[in-house]
Design an enzyme around this catalytic site. Sequence first.
Site, PDB file in Angstrom:
ATOM      1  N   SER A  97       0.806  44.295 -11.657  1.00 21.87           N
ATOM      2  CA  SER A  97       0.959  43.538 -12.903  1.00 21.87           C
ATOM      3  C   SER A  97      -0.390  43.018 -13.420  1.00 21.87           C
ATOM      4  CB  SER A  97       1.888  42.345 -12.655  1.00 21.87           C
ATOM      5  OG  SER A  97       1.996  41.565 -13.814  1.00 21.87           O
ATOM      6  N   ILE A 100      -7.016  34.884 -16.783  1.00 22.31           N
ATOM      7  CA  ILE A 100      -6.514  35.367 -18.077  1.00 22.31           C
ATOM      8  C   ILE A 100      -5.525  34.363 -18.669  1.00 22.31           C
ATOM      9  CG2 ILE A 100      -5.253  37.262 -19.226  1.00 22.31           C
ATOM     10  CD1 ILE A 100      -7.973  38.169 -18.114  1.00 22.31           C
ATOM     11  N   CYS A 151       3.051  30.601 -10.887  1.00 25.48           N
ATOM     12  CA  CYS A 151       2.842  29.927 -12.166  1.00 25.48           C
ATOM     13  C   CYS A 151       3.421  28.525 -12.062  1.00 25.48           C
ATOM     14  CB  CYS A 151       3.495  30.726 -13.288  1.00 25.48           C
ATOM     15  SG  CYS A 151       5.241  30.985 -13.020  1.00 25.48           S
ATOM     16  N   LYS A 162       7.264  38.225  -5.990  1.00 26.07           N
ATOM     17  CA  LYS A 162       5.843  38.461  -5.657  1.00 26.07           C
ATOM     18  C   LYS A 162       5.240  37.182  -5.076  1.00 26.07           C
ATOM     19  CE  LYS A 162       1.513  40.059  -7.666  1.00 26.07           C
ATOM     20  NZ  LYS A 162       0.914  40.690  -8.852  1.00 26.07           N
TER      21      LYS A 162
HETATM   22  C1  LIG Z   1      -7.039  40.825 -14.809  1.00 27.71           C
HETATM   23  C2  LIG Z   1      -5.859  40.576 -13.919  1.00 27.71           C
HETATM   24  C3  LIG Z   1      -4.661  40.127 -14.472  1.00 27.71           C
HETATM   25  C4  LIG Z   1      -3.542  39.893 -13.661  1.00 27.71           C
HETATM   26  N1  LIG Z   1      -2.368  39.481 -14.232  1.00 27.71           N
HETATM   27  C5  LIG Z   1      -1.267  39.315 -13.448  1.00 27.71           C
HETATM   28  C6  LIG Z   1      -0.022  38.971 -14.022  1.00 27.71           C
HETATM   29  O1  LIG Z   1       0.133  38.839 -15.238  1.00 27.71           O
HETATM   30  N2  LIG Z   1       1.042  38.794 -13.183  1.00 27.71           N
HETATM   31  C7  LIG Z   1       0.956  38.962 -11.820  1.00 27.71           C
HETATM   32  O2  LIG Z   1       1.952  38.816 -11.121  1.00 27.71           O
HETATM   33  N3  LIG Z   1      -0.231  39.321 -11.263  1.00 27.71           N
HETATM   34  C8  LIG Z   1      -1.321  39.499 -12.038  1.00 27.71           C
HETATM   35  N4  LIG Z   1      -2.513  39.879 -11.471  1.00 27.71           N
HETATM   36  C9  LIG Z   1      -2.576  40.061  -9.994  1.00 27.71           C
HETATM   37  C10 LIG Z   1      -2.432  41.533  -9.600  1.00 27.71           C
HETATM   38  O3  LIG Z   1      -1.195  42.064 -10.013  1.00 27.71           O
HETATM   39  C11 LIG Z   1      -2.600  41.720  -8.083  1.00 27.71           C
HETATM   40  O4  LIG Z   1      -1.579  40.995  -7.414  1.00 27.71           O
HETATM   41  C12 LIG Z   1      -3.943  41.217  -7.574  1.00 27.71           C
HETATM   42  O5  LIG Z   1      -4.968  41.495  -8.506  1.00 27.71           O
HETATM   43  C13 LIG Z   1      -4.321  41.840  -6.224  1.00 27.71           C
HETATM   44  O6  LIG Z   1      -4.371  43.252  -6.324  1.00 27.71           O
HETATM   45  P1  LIG Z   1      -5.755  44.058  -6.576  1.00 27.71           P
HETATM   46  O7  LIG Z   1      -6.760  43.528  -5.606  1.00 27.71           O
HETATM   47  O8  LIG Z   1      -5.404  45.490  -6.362  1.00 27.71           O
HETATM   48  O9  LIG Z   1      -6.168  43.780  -7.988  1.00 27.71           O
HETATM   49  C14 LIG Z   1      -3.646  40.101 -12.260  1.00 27.71           C
HETATM   50  C15 LIG Z   1      -4.846  40.568 -11.710  1.00 27.71           C
HETATM   51  C16 LIG Z   1      -5.946  40.799 -12.518  1.00 27.71           C
HETATM   52  C17 LIG Z   1      -7.216  41.300 -11.879  1.00 27.71           C
END
Ligand SMILES: Cc1cc2nc3c(=O)[nH]c(=O)nc-3n(C[C@H](O)[C@H](O)[C@H](O)COP(=O)(O)O)c2cc1C
Length: 317
Positions: free
Chosen positions: A25, A75, A134, A169
């Site tokens: 996400s 964000i 959140c 999550k």
């Molecule tokens: C720019 C950005 C925006 C994200 N927005 C959300 C979100 O809206 N909802 C959510 O559950 N996680 C959000 N995440 C978390 C990611 O879904 C993920 O759980 C986290 O980045 C760890 O995975 P990664 O290391 O592969 O990025 C966001 C992550 C990033 C980097």
Amino acid sequence: MVSAPPDLSVVLGPLTLSNPVLTASGTCGYGEELLPYFDLSRIGGIVTKSLSVLPREGNPPQRLAETPAGMLNSIGLQNVGVDAFITDKLPLLAKSGTAVIPSIFGATTEEFAELAARLDGPPGVAALELNVSCPNTSRGGVEFGVDPESTRRVTEAVRRRTKLPVIVKLSPNVTDITLIAQAALDGGADILSLVNTVFGMKIDVEKRRVVLASGSGGLSGPAIRPIAVHLTNRLAQAVRAPIIGIGGIGCAEDALEFILAGASAVQVGTATFVDPCATPKTVDGLAAYCRRHEVAAIRDLIGGIRRNRGGTGRAPG
Ligand SMILES: Cc1cc2nc3c(=O)[nH]c(=O)nc-3n(C[C@H](O)[C@H](O)[C@H](O)COP(=O)(O)O)c2cc1C
């Protein structure tokens, strides 16, 4: 003789995926950003940017910062809102041939429940992922996902309003993730995903200011992978529910760490910013690994970690 291609399909309780690799996400909007790069049917699923009842603009800049082996973001859950998602984004996604999993979040339990109800009906939704990282405004702004009781209540409220598979999550920013996981399962969750970002902060020492406008943010990318693998393994030993591993995954070897630790599927997040094709390449890499190791079905590897002698999982040091 050419052997049959490995079976990459996975079953996570009520949710069956053609392969175990989804997008995470917030890292590919609502999927359309990926369309120029690859056929979405190549990946197991798309988890959308988290959706709220009303559209949100998110936090003011600066909202992103690079860190060693990772990225910080704040964000602020910017999104188009659930109605615009259903009318403008979902129809195209529903035809893409991949599992579409809207992520939802609310400021109250009732908002979560309302989102669940609205998304249970339009065709093409495979499951819901609850972003419980959140603030719960009814409980003084404490995140839903750091409190077992709030987690149970919000999951239960969603469960009552939808027949879709429910994924909760989990946040890594807690003392005992297994307590939160159990609360989500008590509330009726079908699947657990972990981890969301790890709290972090970056400071510009010349300006003596925090880099992100919000001060702290969420750390993602390879820097958090060992934390996420550890928590996946811990959870797999503590609960019986299917698990989706997330955190710093950018290739098949990374994904396999989570699968061997007990995850039935994985999500690719920050890696997509480096290479938009990181998710389908991870799928291809899993197939190649299975061929190389003569594994007929990827599900045979779930939780297949071989323990070292003495590797008891005790605290380090
Ligand atoms: C720019 C950005 C925006 C994200 N927005 C959300 C979100 O809206 N909802 C959510 O559950 N996680 C959000 N995440 C978390 C990611 O879904 C993920 O759980 C986290 O980045 C760890 O995975 P990664 O290391 O592969 O990025 C966001 C992550 C990033 C980097």
